[in-house]
Design a protein around this motif. Structure first.
Motif, short mmCIF file in Angstrom:
data_model
loop_
_atom_site.label_atom_id
_atom_site.label_comp_id
_atom_site.label_asym_id
_atom_site.label_seq_id
_atom_site.Cartn_x
_atom_site.Cartn_y
_atom_site.Cartn_z
N LEU A 53 49.10 -49.13 96.40
CA LEU A 53 50.51 -49.50 96.28
C LEU A 53 51.17 -49.66 97.65
CD1 LEU A 53 51.61 -47.23 93.29
CD2 LEU A 53 51.14 -49.68 93.27
N ASN A 54 50.63 -49.01 98.66
CA ASN A 54 51.17 -49.16 100.01
C ASN A 54 50.97 -50.57 100.54
OD1 ASN A 54 52.42 -48.13 102.42
ND2 ASN A 54 50.38 -48.06 103.37
N GLN A 259 43.91 -65.94 88.08
CA GLN A 259 44.25 -65.47 89.42
C GLN A 259 43.64 -64.09 89.69
OE1 GLN A 259 45.83 -67.27 91.74
NE2 GLN A 259 45.82 -68.94 90.26
N SER A 260 43.57 -63.25 88.67
CA SER A 260 42.97 -61.93 88.84
C SER A 260 41.48 -62.05 89.15
CB SER A 260 43.19 -61.10 87.57
OG SER A 260 42.55 -59.84 87.68
N ARG A 261 40.79 -62.91 88.44
CA ARG A 261 39.36 -63.10 88.69
C ARG A 261 39.11 -63.68 90.06
NH1 ARG A 261 37.54 -66.45 83.54
NH2 ARG A 261 35.61 -66.56 84.75
N VAL A 262 39.99 -64.58 90.50
CA VAL A 262 39.86 -65.14 91.85
C VAL A 262 40.03 -64.04 92.89
CG1 VAL A 262 40.92 -66.69 93.53
CG2 VAL A 262 40.55 -67.47 91.19
N ALA A 263 41.03 -63.18 92.68
CA ALA A 263 41.30 -62.10 93.64
C ALA A 263 40.11 -61.14 93.73
CB ALA A 263 42.56 -61.34 93.22
N ILE A 264 39.59 -60.72 92.58
CA ILE A 264 38.48 -59.78 92.59
C ILE A 264 37.22 -60.42 93.17
CG2 ILE A 264 36.94 -58.42 91.11
CD1 ILE A 264 39.29 -57.98 89.23
N GLY A 265 36.97 -61.66 92.81
CA GLY A 265 35.78 -62.35 93.32
C GLY A 265 35.84 -62.57 94.82
N SER A 266 37.03 -62.84 95.36
CA SER A 266 37.15 -63.09 96.79
C SER A 266 36.94 -61.83 97.62
CB SER A 266 38.52 -63.68 97.10
OG SER A 266 39.55 -62.75 96.81
N GLY A 267 37.06 -60.66 96.98
CA GLY A 267 36.86 -59.42 97.71
C GLY A 267 35.42 -59.17 98.11
N GLY A 273 40.71 -56.93 103.03
CA GLY A 273 41.65 -56.15 103.81
C GLY A 273 43.01 -56.82 103.91
N ASP A 274 43.54 -56.90 105.13
CA ASP A 274 44.86 -57.49 105.34
C ASP A 274 44.86 -59.00 105.16
OD1 ASP A 274 45.91 -55.02 105.89
OD2 ASP A 274 45.57 -55.17 108.06
N LYS A 275 43.69 -59.61 105.00
CA LYS A 275 43.61 -61.06 104.78
C LYS A 275 43.71 -61.43 103.30
CE LYS A 275 40.79 -61.87 108.91
NZ LYS A 275 39.51 -62.42 109.43
N ALA A 276 43.94 -60.46 102.45
CA ALA A 276 44.09 -60.72 101.02
C ALA A 276 45.29 -61.63 100.80
CB ALA A 276 44.25 -59.42 100.26
N THR A 277 45.13 -62.65 99.97
CA THR A 277 46.18 -63.64 99.75
C THR A 277 46.70 -63.65 98.32
OG1 THR A 277 44.50 -65.34 99.31
CG2 THR A 277 45.31 -65.15 101.57
N GLN A 278 45.83 -63.46 97.33
CA GLN A 278 46.25 -63.57 95.94
C GLN A 278 47.33 -62.55 95.60
OE1 GLN A 278 44.55 -66.68 95.62
NE2 GLN A 278 44.85 -65.96 93.54
N THR A 279 47.17 -61.34 96.09
CA THR A 279 48.13 -60.29 95.79
C THR A 279 49.22 -60.18 96.86
OG1 THR A 279 46.62 -58.69 96.80
CG2 THR A 279 46.49 -58.96 94.42
N SER A 280 48.88 -60.44 98.11
CA SER A 280 49.86 -60.31 99.17
C SER A 280 50.94 -61.37 99.08
CB SER A 280 49.18 -60.38 100.54
OG SER A 280 48.27 -59.32 100.71
N TYR A 281 50.57 -62.57 98.63
CA TYR A 281 51.53 -63.67 98.53
C TYR A 281 51.99 -63.93 97.09
CZ TYR A 281 50.18 -64.58 103.33
OH TYR A 281 49.94 -64.47 104.68
N GLY A 297 40.13 -54.75 94.03
CA GLY A 297 38.99 -55.62 94.20
C GLY A 297 39.13 -56.59 95.35
N GLU A 298 40.34 -57.11 95.56
CA GLU A 298 40.52 -58.09 96.63
C GLU A 298 40.55 -57.42 98.00
OE1 GLU A 298 43.35 -61.90 97.75
OE2 GLU A 298 44.22 -60.21 96.64
N ARG A 299 41.22 -56.30 98.12
CA ARG A 299 41.39 -55.68 99.44
C ARG A 299 40.18 -54.86 99.85
NH1 ARG A 299 46.44 -56.17 101.59
NH2 ARG A 299 45.80 -54.70 103.21
N TRP A 300 39.51 -54.21 98.90
CA TRP A 300 38.40 -53.33 99.25
C TRP A 300 37.08 -53.72 98.59
CZ3 TRP A 300 43.24 -50.79 98.18
CH2 TRP A 300 43.89 -50.37 99.34
N GLY A 301 37.08 -54.80 97.85
CA GLY A 301 35.85 -55.37 97.35
C GLY A 301 35.11 -54.48 96.35
N PHE A 302 33.80 -54.74 96.26
CA PHE A 302 32.96 -54.02 95.31
C PHE A 302 32.93 -52.53 95.63
CE2 PHE A 302 28.82 -52.22 94.17
CZ PHE A 302 28.79 -52.47 92.81
N MET A 303 32.94 -52.19 96.92
CA MET A 303 32.88 -50.78 97.32
C MET A 303 34.13 -50.03 96.83
SD MET A 303 30.00 -50.56 98.82
CE MET A 303 30.12 -48.97 99.61
#
Length: 404
Positions: A53-54, A259-267, A273-281, A297-303
């Motif tokens: 959330l931060n 859009q959710s699937r795109v965000a998770i897949g791009s992770g 990280g800070d280059k996340a676009t789907q949720t940041s924008y 999923g987008e910011r921290w990926g599979f891990m």
């Protein structure tokens, strides 16, 4: 010739001890009157929620607003859970009629005094948060319905007993559905079935319920609309069916899932990280509530996603552990109902973010932003801790020693 009387040494009893008595073995439950593993799982999920959330930003919302509010909800919830963990949950069985009545009254109150948001009336606005009676009702239904099941435990093999219990569970579910809140009504149904399963009703009853459910779904989605009677709102039908062919639908629900699937897949593996676009924008709406897992999923990926799911798996395991250790049937039903509630919400929420389940508005416990959801989840955690602690204390009193 006289002989001296023989002096016979008194025989030592087999049960007598030589030396000081050995101190009784202490059970770990006496040292830790709660489940530390469950507490660590909850703490880990809370930390992941605050970190996620931060990173969430919305136009017109100050940075860190959601994280700070969520932190306050966590603090209040922790205090409530700590108090409830030291309360004898068995006393709640005596209050089952009052608790069930509270569910009905609170849901009806929201219907008349709640605020309209996007055509739905689901919450009453309070000074610090919106109170959703349907969220609180999830835990209250477990507590009340478990009491009704225990009272009728010797007659569960009778069909009418099962029908009565199902009716008690479906009554608040129907009232919540009218709000309309499809997601919470589904949770109510899942809780009712879980309690019946833990209580041990015959398997043929579940088969019959499955057949009835299939008939109802066909009638609601196909037969009644063809006859000119719409049971569900248009957007509710879209939520239930658009996930099957999201690319063939242009409605908002299908767009959200795409859009959710795109965000998770791009992770990918480690996230953007800070280059996340789907949720940041804000390409993905509701990313701080219903679709918060997409942010992970987008910011921290599979891990990151794997870590969150592992913490939920740990929480579910400890819920099942509390079920097996409960000192009575009422405790087992409470633990089973709460564990089923958690598992169902996690499965549906994560499933809808990856496109395998319909979008129903079910939050991700402790991860999604929201005061009602967080407080309700901590109430459930407090009850699990109470069942666990009293189960261990009861086992220790019988001279048994159990591990975690």
């Amino acid at each position: 010739m006289s002989t001296a009387p023989s002096v016979t040494e008194p025989r030592r009893s087999r049960t007598s001890r030589v030396g000081p008595a050995a101190p009784p073995r202490r059970s770990m439950s006496l040292a830790l009157p709660f489940d530390p593993v469950l507490a660590l799982a909850v703490l880990g999920i809370c930390i992941c929620s605050l970190a996620t959330l931060n990173t969430v930003s919305e136009r017109g919302i100050p940075d860190g607003f959601y994280m700070k509010r969520q932190g306050i909800y966590f603090l209040v919830g922790t205090i409530i859970a700590a108090v409830l963990a030291r309360t004898d949950y068995s006393r709640l069985r005596e209050l089952k009629y009052g608790i069930f009545g509270l569910i009905i009254v609170s849901v009806i109150a929201v219907r008349f005094a709640g605020n309209d948001v996007l055509g739905a009336r689901r919450a009453i606005q309070l000074p610090f948060f919106s109170f959703q009676a349907s969220e609180l009702g999830k835990v209250l239904l477990v507590v009340a319905l478990a009491g009704f099941v225990v009272d009728r435990s010797r007659a569960l093999h009778q069909p009418m007993t099962t029908i009565r219990i199902i009716a008690l569970g479906l009554l608040p579910a129907a009232l919540v559905l009218i709000q309309p809140d499809l997601g919470s009504s589904m949770v109510y149904g899942a809780v009712t079935l879980a309690l019946l399963f833990v209580a041990g009703i015959p398997g043929r009853y579940f088969a019959a319920m499955g057949a009835v459910f299939a008939v109802v779904v066909v009638c609601v989605l196909v037969v009644l609309p063809m006859a000119g009677t719409e049971v569900l709102h248009g957007y509710q039908k879209a939520r239930l069916t658009s996930f099957l062919h999201p690319n063939d639908n242009s409605n908002d629900t299908a767009f959200q899932q795409i859009q959710s699937r795109v965000a998770i897949g791009s992770g990918e593996k480690t996230g953007r990280g800070d280059k996340a676009t789907q949720t940041s924008y804000n390409f993905l709406g509701e990313h701080h509530t219903d679709f918060v897992f997409a942010v992970v999923g987008e910011r921290w990926g599979f891990m990151g996603a794997g870590l969150v799911l592992s913490l939920y798996a740990l929480l579910i395991w400890r819920g099942l552990r509390a079920l097996t250790m409960a000192k009575n049937l009422y405790g087992a039903l409470i633990a089973g109902g709460i564990t089923a509630m958690m598992l169902f919400q996690v499965f549906i929420n994560v499933g809808m973010t990856v496109g395998i389940m319909p979008v129903t508005g079910i939050p991700l416990p402790l991860m999604s932003y929201g005061g009602s959801s967080v407080i309700t989840t901590f109430l459930a955690i407090g009850l699990l801790q109470s069942v666990y602690a009293q189960g261990r204390a009861s086992t220790a009193g019988k001279g048994r020693v159990l591990g975690f």
